[in-house]
Design a protein around this motif. Structure first.
Motif, PDB file in Angstrom:
ATOM      1  N   TYR A 191       0.396  -5.989   3.748  1.00 55.95           N
ATOM      2  CA  TYR A 191       1.480  -5.763   2.786  1.00 55.95           C
ATOM      3  C   TYR A 191       1.912  -4.298   2.788  1.00 55.95           C
ATOM      4  N   LEU A 192       0.938  -3.390   2.945  1.00 56.24           N
ATOM      5  CA  LEU A 192       1.256  -1.958   2.986  1.00 56.24           C
ATOM      6  C   LEU A 192       2.330  -1.670   4.028  1.00 56.24           C
ATOM      7  N   PHE A 193       2.176  -2.243   5.199  1.00 50.56           N
ATOM      8  CA  PHE A 193       3.139  -1.970   6.265  1.00 50.56           C
ATOM      9  C   PHE A 193       4.465  -2.684   6.022  1.00 50.56           C
ATOM     10  N   GLU A 194       4.423  -3.907   5.488  1.00 53.45           N
ATOM     11  CA  GLU A 194       5.672  -4.630   5.223  1.00 53.45           C
ATOM     12  C   GLU A 194       6.494  -3.929   4.143  1.00 53.45           C
ATOM     13  N   ALA A 195       5.856  -3.667   2.993  1.00 52.69           N
ATOM     14  CA  ALA A 195       6.569  -3.048   1.867  1.00 52.69           C
ATOM     15  C   ALA A 195       6.770  -1.558   2.103  1.00 52.69           C
ATOM     16  N   GLY A 196       5.789  -0.924   2.744  1.00 49.35           N
ATOM     17  CA  GLY A 196       5.880   0.515   2.985  1.00 49.35           C
ATOM     18  C   GLY A 196       7.019   0.893   3.889  1.00 49.35           C
ATOM     19  N   ASN A 212      14.304   2.979   2.840  1.00 51.70           N
ATOM     20  CA  ASN A 212      15.150   3.202   1.676  1.00 51.70           C
ATOM     21  C   ASN A 212      15.137   4.677   1.274  1.00 51.70           C
ATOM     22  N   ALA A 213      13.961   5.298   1.344  1.00 55.92           N
ATOM     23  CA  ALA A 213      13.844   6.718   1.007  1.00 55.92           C
ATOM     24  C   ALA A 213      14.636   7.583   1.983  1.00 55.92           C
ATOM     25  N   LYS A 214      14.619   7.202   3.243  1.00 63.35           N
ATOM     26  CA  LYS A 214      15.379   7.944   4.265  1.00 63.35           C
ATOM     27  C   LYS A 214      16.878   7.866   3.986  1.00 63.35           C
ATOM     28  N   THR A 245       2.838  10.272   0.114  1.00 64.40           N
ATOM     29  CA  THR A 245       1.887   9.347   0.723  1.00 64.40           C
ATOM     30  C   THR A 245       0.501   9.972   0.710  1.00 64.40           C
ATOM     31  N   ALA A 246      -0.463   9.227   0.207  1.00 67.00           N
ATOM     32  CA  ALA A 246      -1.839   9.721   0.136  1.00 67.00           C
ATOM     33  C   ALA A 246      -2.777   8.772   0.863  1.00 67.00           C
ATOM     34  N   MET A 247      -3.702   9.354   1.615  1.00 62.99           N
ATOM     35  CA  MET A 247      -4.822   8.605   2.184  1.00 62.99           C
ATOM     36  C   MET A 247      -6.078   9.104   1.488  1.00 62.99           C
ATOM     37  N   ILE A 248      -6.893   8.170   0.963  1.00 64.82           N
ATOM     38  CA  ILE A 248      -8.052   8.519   0.144  1.00 64.82           C
ATOM     39  C   ILE A 248      -9.286   7.796   0.687  1.00 64.82           C
ATOM     40  N   ASP A 249     -10.388   8.522   0.788  1.00 64.00           N
ATOM     41  CA  ASP A 249     -11.617   7.964   1.328  1.00 64.00           C
ATOM     42  C   ASP A 249     -12.778   8.250   0.374  1.00 64.00           C
ATOM     43  N   ILE A 250     -13.671   7.274   0.200  1.00 64.85           N
ATOM     44  CA  ILE A 250     -14.871   7.482  -0.614  1.00 64.85           C
ATOM     45  C   ILE A 250     -15.889   8.240   0.235  1.00 64.85           C
ATOM     46  N   THR A 272       8.968   8.459  11.367  1.00 64.28           N
ATOM     47  CA  THR A 272       8.655   7.038  11.201  1.00 64.28           C
ATOM     48  C   THR A 272       7.592   6.874  10.119  1.00 64.28           C
ATOM     49  N   PHE A 273       7.440   5.646   9.648  1.00 63.28           N
ATOM     50  CA  PHE A 273       6.418   5.359   8.642  1.00 63.28           C
ATOM     51  C   PHE A 273       5.026   5.600   9.205  1.00 63.28           C
TER      52      PHE A 273
END
Length: 316
Positions: free
Chosen positions: A165-170, A176-178, A186-191, A285-286
């Motif tokens: 879903y992340l890739f479809e909606a993202g 749209n933002a472009k 955009t954030a990438m988060i890791d434990i 690109t995304f």
């Protein structure tokens, strides 16, 4: 002989009341002239409550019920595909007209979301041109399709969006933002040291941490934000922002909440921290935007973990 059979009122009425598909007949004024047992069962009504009523009123259509008006006179009747289908049948040739309706109907005075597959055709019944309408209730099928789609779009453990879903909606949000010159963060988060949690307390404890951290995301982000489990113990967040520096405050709030929270599982207290990579820039690109956020995440880990490395917008 067949022609005499087809023109027989008794033949029509026998078929009408011995098939499982719901059927009703209406005239050019949209007044119901005949119904079968299956339709009465579907609507939870007796025949006297249906016959000679306008079709929307007899079916319990929300358009008519909620505005307390005759079928055809409400503010939404002009969009009714059932009326359009009936009109097409009565004014056109003998071909079968088809449509689908997804709408609230009042069944036994209770509002119920229903999905109907409709077919309509002109027939001669008792020397009058009528439209015969068949109604197949496909509500259960549509609900099953929604559940399958939801399962594909949702991570079963955390309840967050899935990578798919992340890739479809993202991508749609990115494009749209472009076009609209929107601010996108955009954030990438890791434990941090998640393997140690699994090795020390077991995988069930690891699952509990993943679910608990996901709850922190849900409570502190907006419904409009895309929050997904990217894989393993890594998450991705995409946010539409209105001001410079706003995204950093949000991600830092989440990081500090995770750091201060004592996660308890099976009488064990477990502490974790998060490393975060955050970019306010929209790349070509995304995929490139995700890659930039991921590179910033690895910088956060290399610089000691439990921190947010932020790349501010070049347009700020």
């Amino acid at each position: 002989m067949l022609e005499n059979l087809y023109n027989s009122t008794e033949f029509y009425e026998f078929l009408l009341n011995n098939i499982t598909t719901a059927v009703f007949l209406v005239d050019s004024e949209f007044s119901v002239k005949a119904v079968n047992e299956s339709l009465k069962s579907l609507l939870g009504k007796e025949e006297n409550d249906i016959i000679n009523q306008l079709c929307g009123n007899s079916l319990g259509c929300a358009f008519a019920v909620e505005e307390n008006k005759p079928c055809g006179t409400t503010s939404k009747c002009s969009t009714c595909t059932l009326r359009e289908c009936i009109s097409g049948s009565l004014s056109g040739d003998d071909s079968v007209k088809k449509t689908y309706i997804s709408r609230v109907f009042y069944i036994g005075s209770t509002p119920v979301e229903k999905h109907f597959r409709i077919k309509s055709r002109k027939i001669l019944y008792k020397n009058e041109n009528l439209a015969v309408i068949t109604v197949d209730d496909i509500t259960e099928l549509e609900e099953q399709k929604k559940q399958i789609a939801s399962m594909a779009n949702t991570d079963f453990l955390t309840g967050l969006y899935s990578r798919r879903y992340l890739f479809e909606a993202g991508i749609a949000l990115f494009n749209n933002a472009k076009r609209s010159n929107l601010r996108l963060s955009t954030a990438m988060i890791d434990i941090d040291h998640f393997k140690k949690v699994n090795d020390t307390f077991g995988h069930a404890a690891g699952d509990h941490i993943l679910s608990s951290v996901s709850s922190i995301f849900k409570k502190n982000l907006r419904k409009s934000d895309i929050v997904a489990r990217y894989g393993g113990e890594e998450f991705c967040i995409i946010m539409i922002m209105t001001g410079s520096g706003e995204s950093f405050k949000i991600i830092e709030k989440i990081r500090k909440l995770a750091e201060k929270t004592c996660f308890v599982f099976d009488n064990n207290s477990i502490s974790i921290t998060l490393s975060c990579g955050l970019t306010d820039n929209i790349e070509a690109t995304f995929d490139e935007t995700l890659r930039t956020a991921d590179q910033l995440l690895y910088r956060a880990k290399a610089e000691g973990r439990n921190r947010t490395v932020h790349e501010k917008s070049s347009q700020s």
